[in-house]
Design a protein around this motif. Structure first.
Motif, short mmCIF file in Angstrom:
data_model
loop_
_atom_site.label_atom_id
_atom_site.label_comp_id
_atom_site.label_asym_id
_atom_site.label_seq_id
_atom_site.Cartn_x
_atom_site.Cartn_y
_atom_site.Cartn_z
N LEU A 82 -20.60 -39.08 16.48
CA LEU A 82 -19.97 -38.81 17.63
C LEU A 82 -18.81 -38.72 17.19
O LEU A 82 -18.10 -39.95 16.70
N PHE A 118 -14.38 -37.93 19.55
CA PHE A 118 -13.37 -38.60 20.34
C PHE A 118 -11.89 -38.29 20.26
O PHE A 118 -11.50 -38.08 19.36
N GLY A 119 -11.84 -37.46 21.16
CA GLY A 119 -10.12 -37.49 21.15
C GLY A 119 -9.16 -36.70 19.67
O GLY A 119 -9.89 -36.29 19.76
N GLU A 120 -8.13 -37.48 18.79
CA GLU A 120 -7.40 -37.16 17.71
C GLU A 120 -8.51 -36.60 17.11
O GLU A 120 -8.28 -35.97 16.30
N ALA A 151 -18.25 -47.23 16.57
CA ALA A 151 -18.91 -48.11 17.08
C ALA A 151 -20.38 -47.41 16.49
O ALA A 151 -20.54 -46.55 15.95
N LYS A 180 -23.44 -47.84 20.42
CA LYS A 180 -22.53 -48.14 21.17
C LYS A 180 -21.83 -49.08 21.17
O LYS A 180 -20.85 -50.10 22.33
N LYS A 181 -21.55 -50.40 20.22
CA LYS A 181 -21.42 -51.70 19.81
C LYS A 181 -20.46 -51.75 18.81
O LYS A 181 -20.80 -51.01 17.72
N ILE A 182 -18.58 -51.79 19.19
CA ILE A 182 -18.00 -51.29 17.96
C ILE A 182 -18.16 -52.69 17.00
O ILE A 182 -18.95 -53.64 17.61
N ILE A 233 -26.59 -44.36 15.73
CA ILE A 233 -25.12 -43.39 16.75
C ILE A 233 -24.21 -44.17 16.57
O ILE A 233 -23.87 -44.56 16.72
N ALA A 240 -19.96 -44.13 16.46
CA ALA A 240 -18.95 -43.00 17.29
C ALA A 240 -18.02 -43.42 16.45
O ALA A 240 -17.39 -44.40 16.17
N LEU A 266 -13.83 -43.72 17.69
CA LEU A 266 -13.15 -43.94 18.90
C LEU A 266 -11.13 -43.77 18.41
O LEU A 266 -11.29 -45.23 18.47
N PRO A 267 -11.02 -42.87 19.03
CA PRO A 267 -9.12 -43.48 18.73
C PRO A 267 -9.15 -44.67 20.25
O PRO A 267 -9.86 -44.36 20.39
N THR A 306 -11.84 -37.43 28.77
CA THR A 306 -12.56 -37.00 28.38
C THR A 306 -13.51 -39.02 27.44
O THR A 306 -12.61 -39.42 28.03
N TYR A 325 -16.86 -41.31 26.36
CA TYR A 325 -17.94 -41.51 25.55
C TYR A 325 -19.06 -42.01 27.08
O TYR A 325 -18.98 -43.81 26.58
N MET A 362 -21.17 -44.86 26.54
CA MET A 362 -20.54 -46.96 25.88
C MET A 362 -19.89 -47.21 27.31
O MET A 362 -20.49 -48.32 27.83
N GLU A 397 -22.04 -48.53 30.40
CA GLU A 397 -22.87 -49.83 29.18
C GLU A 397 -22.06 -51.12 28.91
O GLU A 397 -21.99 -52.00 29.93
N PRO A 423 -14.34 -46.61 26.58
CA PRO A 423 -13.53 -45.19 25.55
C PRO A 423 -14.13 -43.97 26.41
O PRO A 423 -14.28 -43.27 26.55
N TRP A 457 -10.62 -41.29 26.82
CA TRP A 457 -9.57 -40.52 26.54
C TRP A 457 -9.12 -39.72 27.02
O TRP A 457 -9.33 -38.72 27.54
N TRP A 506 -2.37 -36.77 23.10
CA TRP A 506 -2.81 -37.85 23.49
C TRP A 506 -2.74 -39.08 23.69
O TRP A 506 -1.49 -39.16 23.09
#
Lengths: 77, 149, 149, 77
Positions: A6, A8-10, A50, A53-55, A67, A69, A71-72, B59, B61, B64, B67, B129, B131, B143
């Protein structure tokens, strides 16, 4: 073995997709290398990883259906 | 893993002022409350390189966020004697002048409400998370970067 | 002595949640604002020696309050980069569960709004000559004592 | 020479009036003594004195038309 990615963002802008699957990627370092080779602009971009869902701050072994992700820096609020 | 499904915090579009007053009014039956602290984030029309921000498109996530927010909620309730806490964050487009974040804490005495509200705002900005894409008047975008203290 | 007549802060009876949302909505045209901080004081139904507080009846030394509030306002604006600040305090009877104090600060960035809101609340409680008479369910009363930090 | 006295909260309860005038009271200490003699419960009550809307912490000479306020501990908010 297949993982979902997944973005996101940039990062989503750079890879031009918000989700996709990758086969046979052993760990997060391999995944990052793979994407950075394909999308060189990613190398100049700050992002966290992540897994489920955990960094994660170190290299992590991926499993089937993990999964991942990308994340910027967050900018909610 | 908590048994309970985490509370959703997201709403589509801006937070309506009417929604805020309804939320306040719902606390009039909780007569052990002495203090409410509310933080509202409003979209600024910053001018960046000559272009004016007309809206932010958010937007997240989502899974996450929920949670993480559930974990923050539990930590805040463990730390402060709160009666309640409500969090609402926008997704999608929020125009300049509209509200994108609503944090609302209540307690018997003011210190817990005020301190927890501020802490939750900081944690939302730093840990969720989400953005924001700043959309300029010429339809270009960038951004957003949060200013984390 | 300031030339300008000090702004009135008093309203008769409770602060209505609708008044709060109207006040918030009026800031949507001020698009340089990025953060609002709001404090609301709500009347608690404390139980004291077996008697329950059903309302607080507020009185004030009005002229001294307005002069003092004007001085506080000027000091706060000198200290923090605020866009605006609004204060409303009830006089007369406010029932348990109703709101008697509404402090509202706005600024471009969150720190000024949050810090000034808290400081104004503390100063109002410590410095404004206002008295709350706690009215019990058996019609007896006692003069409220503030908990000054 | 006449001064106005304003009382609030518990002090108003004790003196059973919220405002009244006093003649020929030289200073705030004299005024306090006068009222505490007449209303002994005042001696057990904490209150501040304001002259013309400013709190005074020492004895202050009163003038004609001075407004003296007796202020128990504030409890607004």
């Amino acid at each position: 073995m297949k993982v979902s990615v997944l973005t996101f963002g940039e990062v989503a802008d750079i890879v031009n997709a918000s989700s996709f699957d990758l086969k046979d990627v052993e760990d997060t370092d391999t995944l990052k290398q793979l994407l950075e080779d394909k999308f060189p602009r990613l190398k100049e971009t700050r992002y966290a990883v992540a897994v489920d869902k955990k960094i994660v701050n170190q290299n992590v072994t991926l499993e089937d259906a993990s999964i991942v992700a990308l994340l910027p820096p967050f900018s909610g609020g | 893993m908590p048994d309970k499904k985490p509370k959703d915090i997201f709403i589509e579009g801006p937070v309506n002022p009417q929604f805020i007053s309804d939320s306040i009014a719902q606390h009039s039956t909780k007569t052990s409350i002495g203090a409410h602290s509310i933080f509202l984030g409003q979209v600024r029309n910053d001018v960046i390189n000559g272009n004016e921000v007309t809206a932010i498109d958010y937007t997240a996530y989502r899974e996450m966020c929920l949670e993480k927010m559930q974990a923050i909620r539990e930590e805040i309730f463990a730390k402060y004697p709160l009666t309640c806490m409500h969090i609402h964050h926008s997704l999608g487009k929020v125009k300049a002048g509209e509200i994108s974040l609503f944090v609302f804490t209540s307690s018997a005495h003011r210190k817990a409400a005020i301190d927890s509200c501020e802490e939750v705002v900081e944690r939302i900005k730093a840990e969720l998370p989400v953005w924001g894409k700043e959309i300029f008047d010429d339809s270009s975008y960038q951004w957003k970067k949060n200013n984390i203290n």
